[in-house]
Design an enzyme around this catalytic site. Structure first.
Site, short mmCIF file in Angstrom:
data_model
loop_
_atom_site.label_atom_id
_atom_site.label_comp_id
_atom_site.label_asym_id
_atom_site.label_seq_id
_atom_site.Cartn_x
_atom_site.Cartn_y
_atom_site.Cartn_z
CE LYS A 71 -4.16 -3.99 1.00
NZ LYS A 71 -5.18 -3.09 1.87
CG HIS B 112 -8.58 5.35 2.86
ND1 HIS B 112 -9.63 4.60 3.82
CD2 HIS B 112 -7.48 4.33 2.64
CE1 HIS B 112 -9.35 4.36 4.27
NE2 HIS B 112 -8.41 2.76 3.01
CG ASP C 107 -1.94 -1.46 0.93
OD1 ASP C 107 -1.66 -2.07 0.44
OD2 ASP C 107 -2.62 -1.19 2.03
CG HIS D 114 -11.09 0.96 -0.27
ND1 HIS D 114 -11.24 -0.11 0.75
CD2 HIS D 114 -10.02 1.48 1.03
CE1 HIS D 114 -10.83 -0.38 1.52
NE2 HIS D 114 -10.41 0.90 1.44
CG ASP E 62 -6.52 -0.05 1.63
OD1 ASP E 62 -7.22 -0.67 1.55
OD2 ASP E 62 -7.36 0.68 2.17
CB CYS F 148 -2.01 -2.66 5.12
SG CYS F 148 -4.05 -2.16 5.43
C1 VGL Z 1 -4.46 0.25 5.82
C2 VGL Z 1 -6.79 1.72 7.17
C3 VGL Z 1 -7.42 0.96 6.49
C4 VGL Z 1 -3.08 0.55 5.20
C5 VGL Z 1 -5.99 0.86 4.62
O1 VGL Z 1 -3.18 0.30 3.72
O2 VGL Z 1 -2.69 0.30 6.47
N1 VGL Z 1 -5.17 1.62 6.53
N2 VGL Z 1 -6.85 0.82 5.01
ZN ZN Z 2 -8.19 0.55 3.24
#
Ligand code: VGL
Ligand code: ZN
Length: 205
Positions: free
Chosen positions: A108, A83, A10, A50, A48, A153
């Site tokens: 993901k 995010h 990420d 979403h 990440d 993550c």
């Molecule tokens: C993450 C919070 C929400 C991360 C991803 O990549 O650590 N943290 N989504």
């Molecule tokens: Zn996230």
């Protein structure tokens, strides 16, 4: 021949300074990550990714504020600011990240009803991203994990890799944490070590 893979977790604009879920000094890991890549047989990244209606966003839970701990379909869920929304600048990999050696990207967090911290499975552990199977097919037996965020993550991904039997190392100076509560990063490191994950600095790998 068994191989070692570097897993980039990420490393996206929204987790770096200026992003919506900025991790302090998140961008400072990037020169280290870029330099590390040459030492691995394989490099893979997680992203990440979403939908805008994702239920981990406080904005999709009336009355909830970012940082609050809530419940999502029976699981504890931190409410996050919006995010890494699919197709936005914030969801893109940081422009300074060298992607030339990245063999595959595993996305993901696409299901709006379940969060996915780990790059291996959704938090409900029902859906797999395909990362574990792919590493197995590539004859990978050891993995080094870097990226953002250490206390979410990176931790979840490293724990799943270790559980799946990979010799797993987190390269601590190539990660940074959210540290929502003071001590979260230290507790994440303890949990990793307790599970048999090695924790090293980049100069030791
Ligand atoms: C993450 C919070 C929400 C991360 C991803 O990549 O650590 N943290 N989504
Ligand atoms: Zn996230």
């Amino acid at each position: 021949m068994a191989k070692t893979a570097l897993i980039l977790v990420d490393i996206q604009n929204d987790f770096c300074p200026g992003g919506t879920l900025a991790v302090k000094e998140g961008d400072q890991i990037i020169p280290i990550v870029n330099q590390l890549q040459a030492g691995y047989d394989l490099v893979v990244a997680t992203q990440d990714w979403h939908p805008v209606n994702h239920k981990s966003f406080a904005s999709n839970n009336p009355g909830k504020a970012p940082g609050e701990l809530c419940d999502l379909n029976g699981r504890p869920q931190v409410m996050w600011p919006e995010h890494c929304v699919q197709g936005t600048k914030g969801a893109e990999f940081h422009p300074a990240l060298d992607l030339s050696r990245v063999a595959r990207v595993f996305r993901k967090g696409m299901d709006p009803e379940v969060d996915s911290y780990s790059g291996c499975y959704d938090n409900d552990r029902i859906c797999s991203t395909g990362l574990l199977d792919w590493l197995g097919e590539q004859n990978v037996d050891a993995v080094d994990v870097v990226g953002l965020a250490l206390d979410y993550c990176v931790k979840a991904t490293a724990l799943d890799l270790r559980s799946a039997g990979f010799d797993t190392t987190v390269i601590e100076d190539a990660t940074r944490g959210v540290e929502l509560q003071p001590g979260d990063v230290a507790r994440a490191i303890d949990a990793l070590k307790a599970a048999g994950v090695r924790v090293k600095t980049s100069s030791a790998v």
